[in-house]
Design a protein around this motif. Structure first.
Motif, PDB file in Angstrom:
ATOM      1  N   VAL A 101       0.840  -1.204   0.000  1.00 24.98           N
ATOM      2  CA  VAL A 101       0.000   0.000   0.000  1.00 24.98           C
ATOM      3  C   VAL A 101       0.875   1.253   0.000  1.00 24.98           C
ATOM      4  CG1 VAL A 101      -1.787   1.308   1.222  1.00 24.98           C
ATOM      5  CG2 VAL A 101      -1.843  -1.201   1.248  1.00 24.98           C
ATOM      6  N   HIS A 102       0.664   2.119  -1.007  1.00 26.24           N
ATOM      7  CA  HIS A 102       1.344   3.420  -1.063  1.00 26.24           C
ATOM      8  C   HIS A 102       0.323   4.540  -0.933  1.00 26.24           C
ATOM      9  CE1 HIS A 102       5.504   2.365  -1.693  1.00 26.24           C
ATOM     10  NE2 HIS A 102       5.140   1.432  -2.562  1.00 26.24           N
ATOM     11  N   THR A 103       0.766   5.645  -0.343  1.00 27.01           N
ATOM     12  CA  THR A 103      -0.145   6.751  -0.021  1.00 27.01           C
ATOM     13  C   THR A 103       0.057   7.951  -0.937  1.00 27.01           C
ATOM     14  OG1 THR A 103       1.429   7.533   1.624  1.00 27.01           O
ATOM     15  CG2 THR A 103      -0.343   6.096   2.415  1.00 27.01           C
ATOM     16  N   CYS A 104      -0.920   8.863  -0.890  1.00 28.36           N
ATOM     17  CA  CYS A 104      -0.971   9.977  -1.853  1.00 28.36           C
ATOM     18  C   CYS A 104       0.184  10.965  -1.711  1.00 28.36           C
ATOM     19  CB  CYS A 104      -2.299  10.724  -1.702  1.00 28.36           C
ATOM     20  SG  CYS A 104      -3.710   9.723  -2.215  1.00 28.36           S
ATOM     21  N   GLY A 105       0.476  11.404  -0.507  1.00 27.67           N
ATOM     22  CA  GLY A 105       1.450  12.477  -0.319  1.00 27.67           C
ATOM     23  C   GLY A 105       2.893  12.022  -0.392  1.00 27.67           C
ATOM     24  N   GLU A 112       8.247  -2.044  -2.466  1.00 26.07           N
ATOM     25  CA  GLU A 112       7.968  -1.562  -1.112  1.00 26.07           C
ATOM     26  C   GLU A 112       8.533  -0.171  -0.853  1.00 26.07           C
ATOM     27  OE1 GLU A 112       8.364  -6.116  -0.816  1.00 26.07           O
ATOM     28  OE2 GLU A 112       9.168  -4.495  -2.039  1.00 26.07           O
ATOM     29  N   THR A 113       9.639   0.197  -1.520  1.00 23.11           N
ATOM     30  CA  THR A 113      10.252   1.509  -1.240  1.00 23.11           C
ATOM     31  C   THR A 113       9.596   2.616  -2.064  1.00 23.11           C
ATOM     32  OG1 THR A 113      11.992   1.435  -2.939  1.00 23.11           O
ATOM     33  CG2 THR A 113      12.486   0.374  -0.804  1.00 23.11           C
ATOM     34  N   PRO A 129      13.239   6.307   8.001  1.00 26.03           N
ATOM     35  CA  PRO A 129      12.077   6.332   7.102  1.00 26.03           C
ATOM     36  C   PRO A 129      12.294   7.288   5.922  1.00 26.03           C
ATOM     37  CG  PRO A 129      11.640   7.645   9.061  1.00 26.03           C
ATOM     38  CD  PRO A 129      12.966   6.977   9.298  1.00 26.03           C
ATOM     39  N   TRP A 130      11.525   7.080   4.856  1.00 30.64           N
ATOM     40  CA  TRP A 130      11.565   7.947   3.672  1.00 30.64           C
ATOM     41  C   TRP A 130      10.113   8.129   3.208  1.00 30.64           C
ATOM     42  CZ3 TRP A 130      12.701   2.951   4.278  1.00 30.64           C
ATOM     43  CH2 TRP A 130      12.063   2.012   3.461  1.00 30.64           C
ATOM     44  N   PRO A 131       9.794   9.198   2.479  1.00 31.03           N
ATOM     45  CA  PRO A 131       8.382   9.528   2.228  1.00 31.03           C
ATOM     46  C   PRO A 131       7.587   8.468   1.486  1.00 31.03           C
ATOM     47  CG  PRO A 131       9.765  11.408   1.692  1.00 31.03           C
ATOM     48  CD  PRO A 131      10.691  10.258   1.972  1.00 31.03           C
ATOM     49  N   SER A 132       8.206   7.823   0.474  1.00 33.85           N
ATOM     50  CA  SER A 132       7.437   6.894  -0.354  1.00 33.85           C
ATOM     51  C   SER A 132       7.506   5.458   0.151  1.00 33.85           C
ATOM     52  CB  SER A 132       7.933   6.956  -1.801  1.00 33.85           C
ATOM     53  OG  SER A 132       9.258   6.484  -1.856  1.00 33.85           O
ATOM     54  N   MET A 133       7.889   5.252   1.403  1.00 35.27           N
ATOM     55  CA  MET A 133       7.893   3.901   1.962  1.00 35.27           C
ATOM     56  C   MET A 133       6.460   3.369   2.014  1.00 35.27           C
ATOM     57  SD  MET A 133       8.672   5.024   5.903  1.00 35.27           S
ATOM     58  CE  MET A 133       8.152   3.578   6.826  1.00 35.27           C
ATOM     59  N   MET A 134       6.305   2.058   1.802  1.00 40.32           N
ATOM     60  CA  MET A 134       4.964   1.472   1.928  1.00 40.32           C
ATOM     61  C   MET A 134       4.452   1.736   3.345  1.00 40.32           C
ATOM     62  SD  MET A 134       5.517  -2.575   2.511  1.00 40.32           S
ATOM     63  CE  MET A 134       6.781  -3.202   3.632  1.00 40.32           C
ATOM     64  N   ARG A 135       3.126   1.879   3.455  1.00 41.21           N
ATOM     65  CA  ARG A 135       2.539   2.113   4.787  1.00 41.21           C
ATOM     66  C   ARG A 135       2.036   0.826   5.421  1.00 41.21           C
ATOM     67  NH1 ARG A 135       4.712   6.196   3.422  1.00 41.21           N
ATOM     68  NH2 ARG A 135       3.973   8.309   3.823  1.00 41.21           N
ATOM     69  N   SER A 136       1.718  -0.167   4.574  1.00 40.15           N
ATOM     70  CA  SER A 136       1.242  -1.441   5.115  1.00 40.15           C
ATOM     71  C   SER A 136       1.249  -2.482   4.007  1.00 40.15           C
ATOM     72  CB  SER A 136      -0.185  -1.289   5.672  1.00 40.15           C
ATOM     73  OG  SER A 136      -1.100  -0.984   4.632  1.00 40.15           O
ATOM     74  N   VAL A 137       1.071  -3.730   4.419  1.00 38.18           N
ATOM     75  CA  VAL A 137       0.720  -4.798   3.484  1.00 38.18           C
ATOM     76  C   VAL A 137      -0.783  -4.974   3.663  1.00 38.18           C
ATOM     77  CG1 VAL A 137       1.005  -7.233   2.890  1.00 38.18           C
ATOM     78  CG2 VAL A 137       2.986  -5.897   3.641  1.00 38.18           C
ATOM     79  N   ALA A 193      14.553  -4.449   6.549  1.00 42.56           N
ATOM     80  CA  ALA A 193      15.326  -5.490   5.867  1.00 42.56           C
ATOM     81  C   ALA A 193      14.776  -5.671   4.471  1.00 42.56           C
ATOM     82  CB  ALA A 193      15.240  -6.799   6.648  1.00 42.56           C
ATOM     83  N   VAL A 194      15.614  -5.460   3.458  1.00 41.16           N
ATOM     84  CA  VAL A 194      15.124  -5.467   2.082  1.00 41.16           C
ATOM     85  C   VAL A 194      15.113  -6.859   1.467  1.00 41.16           C
ATOM     86  CG1 VAL A 194      16.059  -3.144   1.828  1.00 41.16           C
ATOM     87  CG2 VAL A 194      17.335  -5.068   0.890  1.00 41.16           C
TER      88      VAL A 194
END
Length: 630
Positions: A275-279, A417-418, A468-476, A495-496
Motif C-alpha cells: 500500500v502506497h499513499t498519496c502524499g 515496497e520503497t 524512514p523515507w516519504p514513499s515507503m509502503m505504509r502497510s501490506v 530489511a530489504v
C-alpha cells in the motif's frame, strides 16, 4: 539468512565529463547528502514544496518505529500535480505521451489532451458507482488507456491495483479478491511478437469467485472482430465515457490516504498487497525522477517498464508526469519485428534518457552490436538500468555501445515496497561497473550483519535501510504481520531481503535475493506461488523451485517435483505441468527445467532447504547442513 562472507571486488571506474555533474539537478552528491543528514525534515520539506498542496501540511513526518506518517495534515491530489499544473502553464500543448504499437500505429497526447481523457474516464468510473476508497483492478496491455485509467482512479480517490497483463487467471483472481476490487478494467487482447493474445477469457475465469466485482470494463481493440460484451456485468470502455464531459474536480486527498495497492510475490504464501499513499509517494516519485534520472523540460524520456510493475508506476506514470516530461511508451518487444526496433525508436523520437532492464541489455548483447550501430543514437544523454543488479559485462556493453562512452549510466536499486530509488550513482559521479552506487540524498542505507551491525568493506551482508523515507509502503494490505516482518528481521532496520557488499568508497553492490524470491528478467517470482501452482496439479505430491543463473534472464526457474502414486515421469507430463503453470500463473512463472525426484532436502521441522538444492545444482558447497534431516 546467510551469515556474512567475503567478496572480491573490482575497482574499475568511469568518470563522466565534468559538464554532466555541473548540469545535473543534484549537482554535488556529497554536498546534497550532507545537507540531508544535517536536517532530514528540512530536506524533504524543500522537495515537497515543489508540488502543489490544496492544504499545506503542518509537519513533515511522525516516526513511531516501524510506522511513519508523512506531510501530516497536507491535502493534495497527485493528478493535479501530473496534469492540471501543466495544463495551466506553458506546457498545455507540450507532448505528454507518445505511444507506439507493435504494428507501428502511433498515438500522441499533449498534456491538454491527456488531461481531458483522464477526466472523461474519471467521470465514467463515477457513473459506475466508483467512489473514494473503492478499489479498481487494471489488467491491461501497455496502451494509453492503461495509463489514463490509473490517473482517472487517482483523480476520484479510487485505489488502483494494476496487475501485469502476463498473469494467468488464478494469479489475477488472488489479486482481485485480495484487494476487494469493485471494478476491473481490461482489454480484449494484447499483441506480442505478431500474435494476438486474448485477455478477456482470463478475466472471465478470474472473476468467477470474486464477489466484490460489480463491473468489468472492456477496451475492445480487435474492432474487425469485436468480442461480445455481456451486458449483465460488462461495459465497453468507450461506451462508458460516451456523452461524459471532460470536467472532473480532483478529489481532495489527505497525504496519508491510500493511492494504490500493488501486489508483489511473497516468499511465502499469497502475494503481498503493498500500500502506497498519496502524499509521501508523490514526493518520492517526483524527487527521484528529477534528481536521479535528471529529467529536464526538453528531454524525451523512455522507460521500457510495464505500468503493471512499480517501475511503471513511479517512472513511467507518476514521477515523469509530475515533472511535465515527454514520455515514450510502447507495446513492442525489443526483438520484434527485428532486434533493431528499440534503437530505431531512440533515433526516430530523439530519446534523450533511456531506462531499461539488465535482461533487455543482455539480450541486446547476445544479438550483436550491428543492430544499435544501424541507428543514430547521438540524442542519448543518460542511460539507466532497473529491475535487478546490472552485471559488469552488461554495464560495459551498454555504456560503450549505446552510450558511446559519453552517457552517465545509472544503475538504480529499489523495490515495490520503497516506491522510489534508494541506491544509485547520481549523474556526474564516478561509476563502478557492478556497483549500484551509494544511498541517494534522502536515504540512509548500509550493509549489515543479522544483528544490524555494519560489516567491513569487502564483506558481504544484508542491505538494510535505517531511517524512514516519504514513499515507503505504509502497510501490506490486510496483513499486518507481513508488514512488521520487514522491520523486525534485522533489529532497527528495514530489511530489504537482498545480499550486498560495500567497497571502501561506500559504493554498494547488490548480489541478489537472500530469501525465497527469484528474479526472472526483472520480475520477482515467489517460490511459494510457483510451488503451489505445481502442487495443484493432480499428478504432483510436492515441489520445490529454485532460481538458476541464466546469461540473458539473470535467472530461470528450475522445479523439482515428487509425483503422487500412480503417476509416472515422462516428457508428456513435464509439458502438461508447464502448461498448467502457464494457465494458473502466466508464462513469466513457467519453469524452464523440471526434474522428477523421489525426495527433497528438508530440515528436521520439515522445511524444504532450497539452498541445498541450489548448491547441488551449481556444484557448490551447500554450507551448514546441520539442520538437514538425513
Amino acid at each position: 539468512m546467510a551469515e556474512q562472507f567475503d567478496v572480491v571486488l573490482s575497482e574499475k571506474t568511469y568518470t563522466p565529463d565534468h559538464s554532466c555533474k555541473q548540469n545535473s539537478w543534484i549537482g554535488d552528491y556529497t554536498k546534497a547528502y550532507d545537507a540531508f543528514l544535517k536536517d532530514p525534515d528540512a530536506f524533504w520539506d524543500r522537495a515537497a514544496k515543489e508540488l502543489y498542496w490544496f492544504t499545506p501540511y503542518k509537519k513533515v513526518k511522525e516516526w513511531n518505529y516501524p510506522y511513519a506518517r508523512w506531510f501530516i495534515g497536507g491535502k493534495t491530489n497527485i493528478t493535479y500535480n501530473c496534469l492540471d499544473r501543466h495544463v495551466m502553464s506553458s506546457r498545455k500543448n507540450k507532448v505528454a505521451l507518445i505511444w507506439r504499437g507493435e504494428d507501428d500505429t502511433e498515438r500522441i497526447y499533449t498534456y491538454r489532451q491527456l488531461f481531458r481523457e483522464v477526466l472523461k474516464v474519471a467521470n465514467g468510473l463515477k457513473k459506475l458507482g466508483v467512489k473514494k476508497g473503492d478499489r479498481v483492478c487494471i489488467y491491461m496491455p501497455i496502451v494509453p488507456e492503461q495509463i489514463i485509467s490509473m490517473l482517472a482512479c487517482a483523480r476520484i480517490g479510487a485505489v488502483h491495483s494494476v496487475v501485469f497483463g502476463g498473469f494467468g487467471a488464478a494469479a489475477l483472481n488472488s489479486r482481485i479478491t485480495g484487494a476487494g476490487a469493485k471494478v476491473v478494467i481490461t482489454a480484449d487482447a494484447t499483441f506480442r511478437r505478431g500474435k494476438t493474445i486474448p485477455l478477456k477469457h482470463i478475466i472471465e475465469e478470474a472473476i468467477i469467485n470474486a464477489p466484490t466485482v460489480e463491473y468489468v470494463v472492456v477496451l475492445r481493440r480487435e474492432l474487425h472482430q469485436p468480442v461480445e460484451i455481456h451486458s449483465e456485468m460488462e461495459i465497453d470502455f468507450y461506451d462508458m465515457i460516451k456523452d461524459v464531459r471532460p470536467e472532473c474536480e480532483p478529489e481532495i486527498m489527505d497525504a496519508e490516504d491510500p493511492l494504490f495497492i500493488l501486489y508483489t510475490s511473497g516468499s511465502t504464501g499469497a502475494p503481498k498487497g503493498i500500500v502506497h499513499t498519496c502524499g509521501g509517494y508523490m514526493v518520492g516519485a517526483h524527487y527521484t525522477s528529477k534528481n536521479v534520472l535528471d529529467i529536464k523540460d526538453n528531454d524525451v524520456y523512455w522507460c521500457t517498464a510495464d505500468p503493471g510493475w512499480i517501475t511503471g508506476h513511479s517512472y513511467v506514470v507518476y514521477g515523469p508526469l509530475s515533472l511535465g516530461a515527454t514520455l515514450v511508451v510502447t507495446e513492442s518487444t525489443p526483438d520484434f519485428p527485428d532486434p533493431g526496433v528499440y534503437w530505431r525508436m531512440i533515433e526516430e523520437f530523439g530519446v534523450t534518457i533511456f531506462y531499461t532492464a539488465p535482461t533487455a541489455i543482455r539480450m541486446f548483447m547476445k544479438l550483436g552490436e550491428e543492430w544499435p550501430d544501424k541507428s543514430n543514437l547521438s540524442s542519448l544523454r543518460i542511460l539507466a538500468s532497473v529491475g535487478e543488479p546490472l552485471n559488469p559485462e552488461a554495464f560495459e556493453w551498454f555504456y560503450r555501445v549505446a552510450g558511446k562512452g559519453k552517457c552517465p549510466l545509472i544503475d538504480t536499486w529499489w523495490q515495490t515496497e520503497t516506491g522510489m530509488h534508494m541506491v544509485t550513482t547520481t549523474v556526474g559521479e564516478p561509476m563502478m561497473p557492478g556497483f549500484a552506487g551509494k544511498p541517494i540524498p534522502g536515504v540512509v542505507a548500509d550493509v549489515v550483519d543479522k544483528d544490524g551491525k555494519p560489516v567491513p568493506p569487502g564483506t558481504g551482508g544484508f542491505l538494510a535501510i535505517k531511517e524512514p523515507w516519504p514513499s515507503m509502503m505504509r502497510s501490506v494490505y490486510n496483513d499486518e504481520e507481513r508488514y512488521l516482518k520487514y522491520w523486525h528481521t534485522i533489529p532497527g532496520y528495514y530489511a530489504v531481503g537482498d545480499l550486498a557488499v560495500k567497497n571502501k568508497n561506500g559504493y554498494i553492490m547488490v548480489l541478489g535475493r537472500s530469501d525465497d524470491l527469484i528474479v526472472v528478467a526483472g520480475h520477482n517470482i515467489g517460490t511459494a506461488e510457483v510451488e503451489s501452482a505445481l502442487v495443484s496439479h493432480q499428478a504432483v505430491a510436492e515441489s520445490a523451485v529454485i532460481g538458476k543463473p541464466d546469461p540473458v534472464k539473470g535467472n530461470i526457474i528450475k522445479a523439482f517435483v515428487i509425483l503422487r502414486q500412480g503417476h509416472t515421469a515422462s516428457d508428456r507430463l513435464k509439458n502438461e505441468l508447464l502448461y498448467h503453470v502457464r494457465i494458473t500463473l502466466g508464462p513469466i512463472a513457467m519453469p524452464s527445467e523440471i526434474d522428477f525426484v523421489t525426495s527433497l532436502p528438508r530440515t528436521r521441522s520439515g522445511k524444504i532447504m532450497r539452498r541445498v538444492l541450489k548448491a547441488k545444482e551449481m556444484g557448490m558447497d551447500p554450507g551448514d547442513i546441520s539442520t538437514l534431516d538425513e
